[in-house]
Design an enzyme around this catalytic site. Sequence first.
Site, PDB file in Angstrom:
ATOM      1  N   GLY A  34       0.949  -1.240   0.052  1.00 21.22           N
ATOM      2  CA  GLY A  34      -0.135  -0.031  -0.010  1.00 21.22           C
ATOM      3  C   GLY A  34       0.824   1.345  -0.047  1.00 21.22           C
ATOM      4  O   GLY A  34       1.932   1.159   0.156  1.00 21.22           O
ATOM      5  N   LEU A  35       0.160   2.311  -0.293  1.00 26.11           N
ATOM      6  CA  LEU A  35       0.943   3.764  -0.168  1.00 26.11           C
ATOM      7  C   LEU A  35       1.639   4.008   1.000  1.00 26.11           C
ATOM      8  O   LEU A  35       1.390   3.582   2.405  1.00 26.11           O
ATOM      9  CB  LEU A  35      -0.191   4.649  -0.386  1.00 26.11           C
ATOM     10  CG  LEU A  35      -0.974   4.700  -1.715  1.00 26.11           C
ATOM     11  CD1 LEU A  35      -2.212   5.753  -1.786  1.00 26.11           C
ATOM     12  CD2 LEU A  35      -0.161   4.900  -2.830  1.00 26.11           C
ATOM     13  N   SER A  36       2.605   4.829   1.041  1.00 27.89           N
ATOM     14  CA  SER A  36       3.432   5.347   2.124  1.00 27.89           C
ATOM     15  C   SER A  36       2.250   5.900   2.961  1.00 27.89           C
ATOM     16  O   SER A  36       1.427   6.851   2.612  1.00 27.89           O
ATOM     17  CB  SER A  36       4.531   6.186   1.710  1.00 27.89           C
ATOM     18  OG  SER A  36       4.980   7.023   2.968  1.00 27.89           O
ATOM     19  N   GLY A  37       2.323   5.585   4.261  1.00 26.42           N
ATOM     20  CA  GLY A  37       1.415   6.221   5.206  1.00 26.42           C
ATOM     21  C   GLY A  37       0.026   5.557   5.483  1.00 26.42           C
ATOM     22  O   GLY A  37      -0.581   6.046   6.212  1.00 26.42           O
ATOM     23  N   SER A  38      -0.039   4.534   4.642  1.00 25.33           N
ATOM     24  CA  SER A  38      -1.152   3.754   4.519  1.00 25.33           C
ATOM     25  C   SER A  38      -1.354   3.045   5.972  1.00 25.33           C
ATOM     26  O   SER A  38      -2.733   2.711   6.463  1.00 25.33           O
ATOM     27  CB  SER A  38      -1.574   2.948   3.497  1.00 25.33           C
ATOM     28  OG  SER A  38      -0.516   1.943   3.629  1.00 25.33           O
ATOM     29  N   GLY A  39      -0.202   2.646   6.688  1.00 22.39           N
ATOM     30  CA  GLY A  39      -0.520   1.986   7.850  1.00 22.39           C
ATOM     31  C   GLY A  39       0.144   0.542   7.823  1.00 22.39           C
ATOM     32  O   GLY A  39      -0.083  -0.153   8.807  1.00 22.39           O
ATOM     33  N   LYS A  40       0.807   0.212   6.559  1.00 23.79           N
ATOM     34  CA  LYS A  40       1.424  -0.876   6.807  1.00 23.79           C
ATOM     35  C   LYS A  40       2.126  -1.463   7.892  1.00 23.79           C
ATOM     36  O   LYS A  40       2.289  -2.375   8.446  1.00 23.79           O
ATOM     37  CB  LYS A  40       2.209  -1.165   5.519  1.00 23.79           C
ATOM     38  CG  LYS A  40       1.506  -0.792   3.954  1.00 23.79           C
ATOM     39  CD  LYS A  40       2.333  -1.011   3.101  1.00 23.79           C
ATOM     40  CE  LYS A  40       3.760   0.052   2.932  1.00 23.79           C
ATOM     41  NZ  LYS A  40       3.205   1.453   3.020  1.00 23.79           N
ATOM     42  N   SER A  41       3.213  -0.644   8.459  1.00 25.49           N
ATOM     43  CA  SER A  41       4.241  -1.000   9.469  1.00 25.49           C
ATOM     44  C   SER A  41       3.503  -0.736  10.887  1.00 25.49           C
ATOM     45  O   SER A  41       3.757  -1.714  11.704  1.00 25.49           O
ATOM     46  CB  SER A  41       5.249   0.140   9.535  1.00 25.49           C
ATOM     47  OG  SER A  41       6.206   0.332   8.216  1.00 25.49           O
ATOM     48  N   SER A 108       5.851  -1.805  -2.355  1.00 25.61           N
ATOM     49  CA  SER A 108       5.691  -2.823  -3.481  1.00 25.61           C
ATOM     50  C   SER A 108       4.811  -2.287  -4.379  1.00 25.61           C
ATOM     51  O   SER A 108       3.616  -3.266  -4.464  1.00 25.61           O
ATOM     52  CB  SER A 108       5.524  -4.433  -2.719  1.00 25.61           C
ATOM     53  OG  SER A 108       4.545  -4.278  -1.980  1.00 25.61           O
TER      54      SER A 108
HETATM   55  P1  ADP Z   1       3.280   2.848   6.123  1.00 26.14           P
HETATM   56  O1  ADP Z   1       4.105   1.788   6.695  1.00 26.14           O
HETATM   57  O2  ADP Z   1       2.248   2.202   5.475  1.00 26.14           O
HETATM   58  O3  ADP Z   1       4.235   3.816   5.291  1.00 26.14           O
HETATM   59  P2  ADP Z   1       3.125   3.630   8.761  1.00 26.14           P
HETATM   60  O4  ADP Z   1       2.508   2.504   9.505  1.00 26.14           O
HETATM   61  O5  ADP Z   1       4.481   4.078   8.898  1.00 26.14           O
HETATM   62  O6  ADP Z   1       2.627   3.414   7.376  1.00 26.14           O
HETATM   63  O7  ADP Z   1       2.309   5.166   9.141  1.00 26.14           O
HETATM   64  C1  ADP Z   1       0.814   4.843   9.415  1.00 26.14           C
HETATM   65  C2  ADP Z   1       0.484   6.311  10.115  1.00 26.14           C
HETATM   66  O8  ADP Z   1      -1.152   6.331  10.234  1.00 26.14           O
HETATM   67  C3  ADP Z   1       0.994   6.165  11.814  1.00 26.14           C
HETATM   68  O9  ADP Z   1       1.367   7.316  12.085  1.00 26.14           O
HETATM   69  C4  ADP Z   1      -0.317   5.606  12.493  1.00 26.14           C
HETATM   70  O10 ADP Z   1      -0.256   5.687  13.706  1.00 26.14           O
HETATM   71  C5  ADP Z   1      -1.294   6.525  11.673  1.00 26.14           C
HETATM   72  N1  ADP Z   1      -2.621   5.641  11.737  1.00 26.14           N
HETATM   73  C6  ADP Z   1      -3.829   6.229  12.129  1.00 26.14           C
HETATM   74  N2  ADP Z   1      -4.940   5.477  12.165  1.00 26.14           N
HETATM   75  C7  ADP Z   1      -4.508   4.166  11.654  1.00 26.14           C
HETATM   76  C8  ADP Z   1      -4.818   2.827  11.580  1.00 26.14           C
HETATM   77  N3  ADP Z   1      -6.248   2.684  11.588  1.00 26.14           N
HETATM   78  N4  ADP Z   1      -4.352   2.044  11.075  1.00 26.14           N
HETATM   79  C9  ADP Z   1      -2.816   2.216  10.902  1.00 26.14           C
HETATM   80  N5  ADP Z   1      -2.299   3.467  11.091  1.00 26.14           N
HETATM   81  C10 ADP Z   1      -2.856   4.172  11.431  1.00 26.14           C
END
Ligand code: ADP
Length: 201
Positions: A34-41, A108
């Site tokens: 998924g996109l950056s910031g989507s919540g993967k990590s 990815s």
């Molecule tokens: P990615 O790994 O996809 O780049 P991150 O997990 O690093 O994304 O960042 C996602 C951000 O969104 C985090 O700051 C997280 O706290 C926030 N967030 C808010 N709501 C959610 C949710 N329901 N699930 C996952 N992340 C969330």
Amino acid sequence: MPSSRNIRWQPSVIDRKSRSWIKGQRPCLIWLTGLSGSGKSTIADALEHRLHACGRHTYLLDGDNLRHGLNRDLGFSAEDRCENIRRVGEVGALMVDAGLIAIAAFISPFRADRDLVRALLPECFVEVHVSTPLSVCEERDPKGLYRKARAGELKQFTGIDSPFEVPEAAELTIDTSTLTVEEAVDRICNYMVAAGYIDSF
Ligand code: ADP
């Protein structure tokens, strides 16, 4: 294929089945795309925490972390992104062979790269599309990367000036703009039970 014809596969007596039997789990690779910031990590971390708490042997492969070591020679061109995913897929396959539940969190963006990893792991690859809309990811901007990309300071940024190819047959789709982290983890664990990877959580 190996680069030399003189390299042969060395079989081992102890195989994936025996290694996973000792752990009482069916190994797999949970692949978050998924996109950056989507919540993967965030989801990957919470998922590992949940699985660990119920006695599962896991390992987390994180895109940014691997770029500190194994993949530190790679950038973000299409070619390098492809090689990045190929290496992670191979590492994930070794982990599955070791009997682990491996969790990978990687943007990815290219379907063909993800499908190559799927092909490495028949019947134990779980593709999870973290489908949080771009507008939400951009608003969160946890690493300030969207701001840089919009300002033209960061090139080839997925979702801005580099494409994200949406999975066509992901096992699961999770939109974190409507689900909490714990709800997202529940969904993945429920799938893992239904698919026979774990018996409970
Ligand atoms: P990615 O790994 O996809 O780049 P991150 O997990 O690093 O994304 O960042 C996602 C951000 O969104 C985090 O700051 C997280 O706290 C926030 N967030 C808010 N709501 C959610 C949710 N329901 N699930 C996952 N992340 C969330």
